[in-house]
Scaffold this motif. Structure first.
Motif, PDB file in Angstrom:
ATOM      1  N   GLY B  85       0.776  -1.148   0.099  1.00 57.27           N
ATOM      2  CA  GLY B  85      -0.033  -0.052  -0.096  1.00 57.27           C
ATOM      3  C   GLY B  85       0.649   1.225   0.101  1.00 57.27           C
ATOM      4  O   GLY B  85       0.394   2.367   0.067  1.00 57.27           O
TER       5      GLY B  85
ATOM      6  N   GLN C  96       7.278  13.535  -4.843  1.00 59.32           N
ATOM      7  CA  GLN C  96       5.886  13.711  -5.010  1.00 59.32           C
ATOM      8  C   GLN C  96       5.265  15.072  -4.365  1.00 59.32           C
ATOM      9  O   GLN C  96       4.222  15.428  -5.279  1.00 59.32           O
ATOM     10  CB  GLN C  96       5.301  12.537  -4.498  1.00 59.32           C
ATOM     11  N   THR C  97       5.885  15.783  -3.572  1.00 53.93           N
ATOM     12  CA  THR C  97       5.241  16.774  -3.096  1.00 53.93           C
ATOM     13  C   THR C  97       5.642  18.192  -3.917  1.00 53.93           C
ATOM     14  O   THR C  97       5.174  19.175  -3.780  1.00 53.93           O
ATOM     15  CB  THR C  97       6.050  17.404  -1.481  1.00 53.93           C
TER      16      THR C  97
ATOM     17  N   VAL D  63      -1.036  22.186   7.447  1.00 54.24           N
ATOM     18  CA  VAL D  63      -0.356  21.003   6.707  1.00 54.24           C
ATOM     19  C   VAL D  63      -1.221  19.785   6.460  1.00 54.24           C
ATOM     20  O   VAL D  63      -1.851  19.428   7.477  1.00 54.24           O
ATOM     21  CB  VAL D  63       1.045  20.922   7.387  1.00 54.24           C
ATOM     22  N   ILE D  65      -1.346  15.914   4.966  1.00 54.94           N
ATOM     23  CA  ILE D  65      -0.554  14.823   4.510  1.00 54.94           C
ATOM     24  C   ILE D  65      -1.531  13.642   4.154  1.00 54.94           C
ATOM     25  O   ILE D  65      -2.033  12.978   5.008  1.00 54.94           O
ATOM     26  CB  ILE D  65       0.783  14.198   5.662  1.00 54.94           C
ATOM     27  N   SER D  69      -1.789   9.962  -3.580  1.00 56.50           N
ATOM     28  CA  SER D  69      -0.611  10.482  -4.375  1.00 56.50           C
ATOM     29  C   SER D  69      -1.190  11.924  -5.266  1.00 56.50           C
ATOM     30  O   SER D  69      -0.474  12.749  -5.774  1.00 56.50           O
ATOM     31  CB  SER D  69       0.047   9.897  -5.414  1.00 56.50           C
ATOM     32  N   PRO D  71      -2.627  15.405  -5.078  1.00 56.40           N
ATOM     33  CA  PRO D  71      -2.791  16.666  -4.260  1.00 56.40           C
ATOM     34  C   PRO D  71      -4.014  17.160  -4.332  1.00 56.40           C
ATOM     35  O   PRO D  71      -4.612  17.802  -3.327  1.00 56.40           O
ATOM     36  CB  PRO D  71      -1.798  17.762  -4.964  1.00 56.40           C
ATOM     37  N   ALA D  74      -6.893  16.961  -1.449  1.00 54.05           N
ATOM     38  CA  ALA D  74      -6.737  17.408  -0.330  1.00 54.05           C
ATOM     39  C   ALA D  74      -7.796  18.671  -0.282  1.00 54.05           C
ATOM     40  O   ALA D  74      -8.458  19.136  -1.113  1.00 54.05           O
ATOM     41  CB  ALA D  74      -5.409  18.408  -0.280  1.00 54.05           C
ATOM     42  N   CYS D  78      -5.592  23.406   3.379  1.00 54.31           N
ATOM     43  CA  CYS D  78      -4.492  23.065   3.453  1.00 54.31           C
ATOM     44  C   CYS D  78      -3.343  23.872   2.781  1.00 54.31           C
ATOM     45  O   CYS D  78      -3.457  23.879   1.448  1.00 54.31           O
ATOM     46  CB  CYS D  78      -3.979  21.531   3.395  1.00 54.31           C
ATOM     47  N   VAL D  80      -0.022  23.608   2.965  1.00 54.14           N
ATOM     48  CA  VAL D  80       1.035  22.853   2.560  1.00 54.14           C
ATOM     49  C   VAL D  80       0.355  21.275   2.393  1.00 54.14           C
ATOM     50  O   VAL D  80      -0.182  20.828   3.286  1.00 54.14           O
ATOM     51  CB  VAL D  80       2.416  22.896   3.404  1.00 54.14           C
ATOM     52  N   VAL D  81       0.623  20.778   1.045  1.00 53.74           N
ATOM     53  CA  VAL D  81      -0.065  19.535   1.043  1.00 53.74           C
ATOM     54  C   VAL D  81       1.246  18.584   0.518  1.00 53.74           C
ATOM     55  O   VAL D  81       2.045  18.641  -0.411  1.00 53.74           O
ATOM     56  CB  VAL D  81      -1.032  19.514  -0.453  1.00 53.74           C
ATOM     57  N   ILE D  82       1.348  17.427   1.234  1.00 57.96           N
ATOM     58  CA  ILE D  82       2.121  16.479   1.055  1.00 57.96           C
ATOM     59  C   ILE D  82       1.329  15.205   0.581  1.00 57.96           C
ATOM     60  O   ILE D  82       0.683  14.435   1.424  1.00 57.96           O
ATOM     61  CB  ILE D  82       2.668  15.954   2.318  1.00 57.96           C
ATOM     62  N   PRO D  83       1.248  15.031  -0.806  1.00 60.52           N
ATOM     63  CA  PRO D  83       0.773  13.687  -1.259  1.00 60.52           C
ATOM     64  C   PRO D  83       1.499  12.432  -1.165  1.00 60.52           C
ATOM     65  O   PRO D  83       2.246  12.433  -1.978  1.00 60.52           O
ATOM     66  CB  PRO D  83       0.350  14.291  -2.761  1.00 60.52           C
ATOM     67  N   SER D  84       1.466  11.914  -0.138  1.00 58.79           N
ATOM     68  CA  SER D  84       2.398  10.838   0.165  1.00 58.79           C
ATOM     69  C   SER D  84       2.273   9.482  -0.718  1.00 58.79           C
ATOM     70  O   SER D  84       3.431   8.893  -0.790  1.00 58.79           O
ATOM     71  CB  SER D  84       2.056  10.556   1.753  1.00 58.79           C
ATOM     72  N   GLY D  85       1.226   9.199  -1.094  1.00 65.97           N
ATOM     73  CA  GLY D  85       1.277   7.892  -1.948  1.00 65.97           C
ATOM     74  C   GLY D  85       1.472   6.673  -0.997  1.00 65.97           C
ATOM     75  O   GLY D  85       1.221   5.597  -1.321  1.00 65.97           O
ATOM     76  N   LEU D  86       1.324   6.795   0.350  1.00 66.77           N
ATOM     77  CA  LEU D  86       1.808   5.791   1.361  1.00 66.77           C
ATOM     78  C   LEU D  86       0.558   5.155   1.895  1.00 66.77           C
ATOM     79  O   LEU D  86       0.750   4.012   2.641  1.00 66.77           O
ATOM     80  CB  LEU D  86       2.461   6.276   2.785  1.00 66.77           C
ATOM     81  N   GLY D  87      -0.783   5.387   1.549  1.00 67.09           N
ATOM     82  CA  GLY D  87      -1.734   4.738   1.988  1.00 67.09           C
ATOM     83  C   GLY D  87      -2.097   5.138   3.485  1.00 67.09           C
ATOM     84  O   GLY D  87      -1.574   6.221   4.098  1.00 67.09           O
ATOM     85  N   LEU D  93       3.051   9.630   9.754  1.00 70.36           N
ATOM     86  CA  LEU D  93       3.748  11.029   9.539  1.00 70.36           C
ATOM     87  C   LEU D  93       2.932  11.989  10.252  1.00 70.36           C
ATOM     88  O   LEU D  93       3.581  13.011  10.641  1.00 70.36           O
ATOM     89  CB  LEU D  93       3.941  11.229   8.003  1.00 70.36           C
TER      90      LEU D  93
END
Lengths: 154, 154, 154, 154
Positions: B85, C96-97, D63, D65, D69, D71, D74, D78, D80-87, D93
């Protein structure tokens, strides 16, 4: 035509467990192996090591997903070691890799894994761990395995 | 007293490979298995599937670490599936789980994995992939396996 | 009605850069800020610190995504610090950011980030870094910023 | 000489919150901003959006997160957007980026974040959320902010 995929159950819990929780995890690992399941755990000590040991000793496949990047940090009972380097984020992978979760004792890290399991819809059974709605409590390791397999094959 | 840990080699490359790169990956997987190694890959198609197939057919242990969270996305030749994931962040895990890396064809994802391997100090051998300093190019799958094992056991 | 979202550019490169690459990164950070962009970087030293410094000194927003979990490891020019704890997997987040990537010098880690950017379809401009197809090389920091902004607003 | 680093508080909770929990989150975000703190959240709707909105409307830094992935997923508050893609791994984080955590309502994902916070030693205050040892329950948003700031500056 293709090969049988390992069916893994996540066994989570305190990394410094000893006494009854350690014994429970060892029995859980063994019973899972005897029923044809492997174990995926966090790869370190305590409940993780006991479950991997019980599983491996009974011929099951044991997988450890470490928080760090050094494979030598894994306990000696993991046949497959994933040195993730992800820190606590590896907890999601431990839960996501299993068909269901057995939680034995444990602190904040275990709580995070139970949360991830509930979010992901993985069945969870508890054994001397956090008392939470949606997490049935087993009376012992045999019942924990039985309850979980019942929830996997309703 | 403990169990033998699987010795895995990362095989990376194009997810849509066919023709020679696919064949190379299949041979690489088989040769690794015959030498006592398992394969860890990204769990999807192309080079990943060919390497896992070659490995599994020769009796080796094949591990797939998927970008997505759905285990059904894995190719049918991975015995152990980690549905991470994590998206592209799973590339680090594929590289970190192997003792060394064989890169076959591939695009940006493969390039990221070669970069991670160089950063982590994992030996890398290339086969029809990005030409980069620090990545010796093999003339074929047999030489790729030979070169990599030489670098693992200098 | 909502707030303006920070438009960030990823600046990546050697963590131990000095001399020209350090100066280039500092100019790149400043020019980006003067054009209304912020900088996202890996939060550590060298190119990362120089770019964050140049950006912050010119009034831009600087974001650092650390590999470790200790925010004190960040350079002092990051206004927002994400202590990811993900190790090298944080490289994906850095890329990615940003809307696009400027790569300045760098080793394996930078190569992994270029690979991730190519895979994700982020435009990349190089400055004294890996020579790769798909990565136009700028003659200096001014041209690097110009080339990247051209690719962001074709 | 360096720039002031944003002091962020993690605000977590149900992505589909409405009614009182939504209002609480909005007040919490506003009060944090008025006290000089920013908000870091998971970037989506419900509690996350309300907290970011309250914070941004009062001039604070917000911010987000994201698990995905893209953005554009969001919420519009926000900066600042961190599109982490990490699920779900992004939950770590969110918690790790804040000095402390305020949890408002929420399900399994929120539970995982509380667990991560307890493991990482971040102070947590609850508001209509999971009742857990180590998580003091506030009577309202004002008390939640007060309790958390007391724990940050004992």
């Amino acid at each position: 035509m293709a090969i049988p995929r390992a069916r893994l159950v996540s066994v989570i819990g305190a990394g410094n467990a000893s006494g009854p929780p350690w014994q429970w995890a060892h029995v859980v690992g063994r019973l899972l192996a005897l029923q044809g399941y492997g174990v995926v755990c966090g790869g370190l000590g305590g409940v993780m090591e006991a479950a991997a040991m019980g599983c491996a000793q009974a011929g099951g496949l044991s997988v450890g997903i470490l928080p760090g990047s050094d494979p030598d940090q894994a306990n000696p009972w993991c046949r497959v070691v994933i040195p993730s380097g992800l820190g606590q984020a590896r907890n999601v992978l431990v839960v996501q890799t299993g068909l269901g979760v057995i939680a034995i004792s444990g602190g904040g890290g275990t709580l995070s894994e139970i949360g991830h399991a509930l979010k992901l819809g993985r069945p969870v059974v508890g054994l001397g761990t956090w008392e939470l709605p949606g997490v049935p409590e087993a009376a012992g390791p045999e019942e924990a395995v039985e309850l979980l397999l019942d929830r996997l094959h309703p």
